[in-house]
Design a protein around this motif. Structure first.
Motif, PDB file in Angstrom:
ATOM      1  N   ASN A  63      73.082  26.011 105.596  1.00 43.20           N
ATOM      2  CA  ASN A  63      72.439  25.583 104.360  1.00 43.20           C
ATOM      3  C   ASN A  63      71.642  24.309 104.641  1.00 43.20           C
ATOM      4  OD1 ASN A  63      74.121  23.234 104.084  1.00 43.20           O
ATOM      5  ND2 ASN A  63      75.709  24.476 103.150  1.00 43.20           N
ATOM      6  N   PHE A  64      71.107  23.735 103.604  1.00 43.55           N
ATOM      7  CA  PHE A  64      70.339  22.497 103.734  1.00 43.55           C
ATOM      8  C   PHE A  64      71.043  21.348 103.011  1.00 43.55           C
ATOM      9  CE2 PHE A  64      66.952  25.847 103.895  1.00 43.55           C
ATOM     10  CZ  PHE A  64      66.676  25.709 105.245  1.00 43.55           C
ATOM     11  N   SER A  65      72.354  21.310 103.107  1.00 46.13           N
ATOM     12  CA  SER A  65      73.116  20.218 102.490  1.00 46.13           C
ATOM     13  C   SER A  65      72.914  18.948 103.323  1.00 46.13           C
ATOM     14  CB  SER A  65      74.598  20.570 102.426  1.00 46.13           C
ATOM     15  OG  SER A  65      75.153  20.543 103.728  1.00 46.13           O
ATOM     16  N   TYR A 133      66.846  29.153 110.880  1.00 48.96           N
ATOM     17  CA  TYR A 133      66.393  30.387 111.510  1.00 48.96           C
ATOM     18  C   TYR A 133      65.814  31.393 110.520  1.00 48.96           C
ATOM     19  CZ  TYR A 133      69.102  28.608 115.438  1.00 48.96           C
ATOM     20  OH  TYR A 133      69.594  27.823 116.437  1.00 48.96           O
ATOM     21  N   ASN A 134      66.248  31.331 109.274  1.00 51.25           N
ATOM     22  CA  ASN A 134      65.860  32.356 108.312  1.00 51.25           C
ATOM     23  C   ASN A 134      65.055  31.852 107.129  1.00 51.25           C
ATOM     24  OD1 ASN A 134      67.457  34.354 109.705  1.00 51.25           O
ATOM     25  ND2 ASN A 134      69.241  33.321 108.849  1.00 51.25           N
ATOM     26  N   ASP A 135      65.334  30.663 106.666  1.00 50.28           N
ATOM     27  CA  ASP A 135      64.761  30.181 105.417  1.00 50.28           C
ATOM     28  C   ASP A 135      64.109  28.822 105.609  1.00 50.28           C
ATOM     29  OD1 ASP A 135      65.747  32.347 103.745  1.00 50.28           O
ATOM     30  OD2 ASP A 135      67.734  31.459 104.006  1.00 50.28           O
ATOM     31  N   THR A 145      65.819  22.829  97.311  1.00 51.56           N
ATOM     32  CA  THR A 145      65.218  24.098  96.914  1.00 51.56           C
ATOM     33  C   THR A 145      65.085  24.956  98.168  1.00 51.56           C
ATOM     34  OG1 THR A 145      63.966  23.019  95.149  1.00 51.56           O
ATOM     35  CG2 THR A 145      63.222  25.212  95.847  1.00 51.56           C
ATOM     36  N   GLU A 146      65.741  26.091  98.172  1.00 55.59           N
ATOM     37  CA  GLU A 146      65.636  27.038  99.289  1.00 55.59           C
ATOM     38  C   GLU A 146      64.629  28.100  98.923  1.00 55.59           C
ATOM     39  OE1 GLU A 146      69.170  29.098 100.371  1.00 55.59           O
ATOM     40  OE2 GLU A 146      70.116  27.325 101.231  1.00 55.59           O
ATOM     41  N   PHE A 147      63.845  28.498  99.906  1.00 55.90           N
ATOM     42  CA  PHE A 147      62.988  29.654  99.676  1.00 55.90           C
ATOM     43  C   PHE A 147      62.926  30.503 100.927  1.00 55.90           C
ATOM     44  CE2 PHE A 147      60.354  26.016 100.572  1.00 55.90           C
ATOM     45  CZ  PHE A 147      59.367  26.448 101.456  1.00 55.90           C
ATOM     46  N   SER A 148      62.922  31.800 100.687  1.00 55.11           N
ATOM     47  CA  SER A 148      62.928  32.766 101.789  1.00 55.11           C
ATOM     48  C   SER A 148      61.506  33.261 102.019  1.00 55.11           C
ATOM     49  CB  SER A 148      63.843  33.934 101.456  1.00 55.11           C
ATOM     50  OG  SER A 148      63.212  34.778 100.515  1.00 55.11           O
ATOM     51  N   PRO A 149      61.259  33.905 103.146  1.00 55.12           N
ATOM     52  CA  PRO A 149      59.930  34.468 103.390  1.00 55.12           C
ATOM     53  C   PRO A 149      59.557  35.554 102.377  1.00 55.12           C
ATOM     54  CG  PRO A 149      61.326  34.658 105.356  1.00 55.12           C
ATOM     55  CD  PRO A 149      62.160  34.099 104.264  1.00 55.12           C
ATOM     56  N   PHE A 150      60.529  36.013 101.602  1.00 51.13           N
ATOM     57  CA  PHE A 150      60.285  37.084 100.632  1.00 51.13           C
ATOM     58  C   PHE A 150      60.008  36.535  99.235  1.00 51.13           C
ATOM     59  CE2 PHE A 150      63.294  38.489 103.887  1.00 51.13           C
ATOM     60  CZ  PHE A 150      62.458  39.369 104.564  1.00 51.13           C
ATOM     61  N   GLY A 151      59.902  35.206  99.109  1.00 49.85           N
ATOM     62  CA  GLY A 151      59.538  34.615  97.832  1.00 49.85           C
ATOM     63  C   GLY A 151      60.692  34.255  96.923  1.00 49.85           C
ATOM     64  N   ARG A 152      61.923  34.335  97.394  1.00 52.17           N
ATOM     65  CA  ARG A 152      63.082  33.968  96.574  1.00 52.17           C
ATOM     66  C   ARG A 152      63.242  32.448  96.598  1.00 52.17           C
ATOM     67  NH1 ARG A 152      67.436  35.267  99.773  1.00 52.17           N
ATOM     68  NH2 ARG A 152      67.595  33.080 100.265  1.00 52.17           N
TER      69      ARG A 152
END
Length: 187
Positions: A63-65, A133-135, A145-152
């Motif tokens: 995560n990004f904590s 690696y993923n987000d 704020t997390e965001f994925s390559p799929f726009g979530r």
């Protein structure tokens, strides 16, 4: 549900080893007479989480904590003298710092970096962009704020409690611009 003692001990052993190696390097610089004109930086690529949020995150890249993002950043540069920075910084700030302080670069950091020289308190971004690696994520003083390559998009507290809030579009636009600024545009 496991005994974390071996995990903590492995981490402590790694810190002990690194501390010894930094000490050896500083001693060698001191013996050679070059310590007082050498810019020494000690930092890390990521923090290490030990289930600090109580949500079963261990290690890094989960995560990004702040537990996974906050790292030591110690700089020894005799021209600066002792001090402490009390505002949010990033590894992105190292290049503009070195280019200005060591190489005397007068070009605006915006021409080559998304960072700001470390001792420049003004004009700092209200966020830091982060990736694993993923987000990707946007770390702000009061949220992630997390965001994925799929726009979530998902917004969390620093302890990774989900907030029922939308991502701030101005912050997302700024962070996206930062991440894409130095990529080559298609022709």
């Amino acid at each position: 549900n496991f005994d974390p003692t071996p995990y903590f001990n492995r981490y402590r052993n790694a810190l002990h080893f690194v501390d010894g190696e930094v000490g050896k390097a500083l001693d060698a610089l001191r013996r050679s007479g070059t310590l007082d004109n050498t810019f020494v930086i000690v930092t890390s690529d990521h923090g290490e989480e030990f289930n600090d949020t109580g949500k079963n995150y261990w290690g890094h890249n989960g995560n990004f904590s702040p537990y996974q993002l906050h790292v030591p950043l110690m700089i020894r540069w005799p021209a600066w003298g002792p001090g402490q920075v009390d505002y949010q910084t990033s590894h992105f700030d190292l290049a503009p710092t070195l280019l200005r302080e060591i190489f005397g670069c007068t070009t605006s950091p915006a021409a080559y970096s998304v960072g700001t020289p470390l001792r420049q308190a003004e004009d700092r971004r209200p966020y830091v962009t982060v990736v694993n690696y993923n987000d990707a994520g946007i770390y702000q003083p009061d949220r992630v704020t997390e965001f994925s390559p799929f726009g979530r998009f998902r917004v969390y507290t620093h302890d990774y409690d989900k907030l029922n809030e939308a991502a701030d579009p101005r912050i997302v636009a700024g962070a996206t611009e930062d991440m894409l600024r130095f990529t080559q545009k298609p022709r």
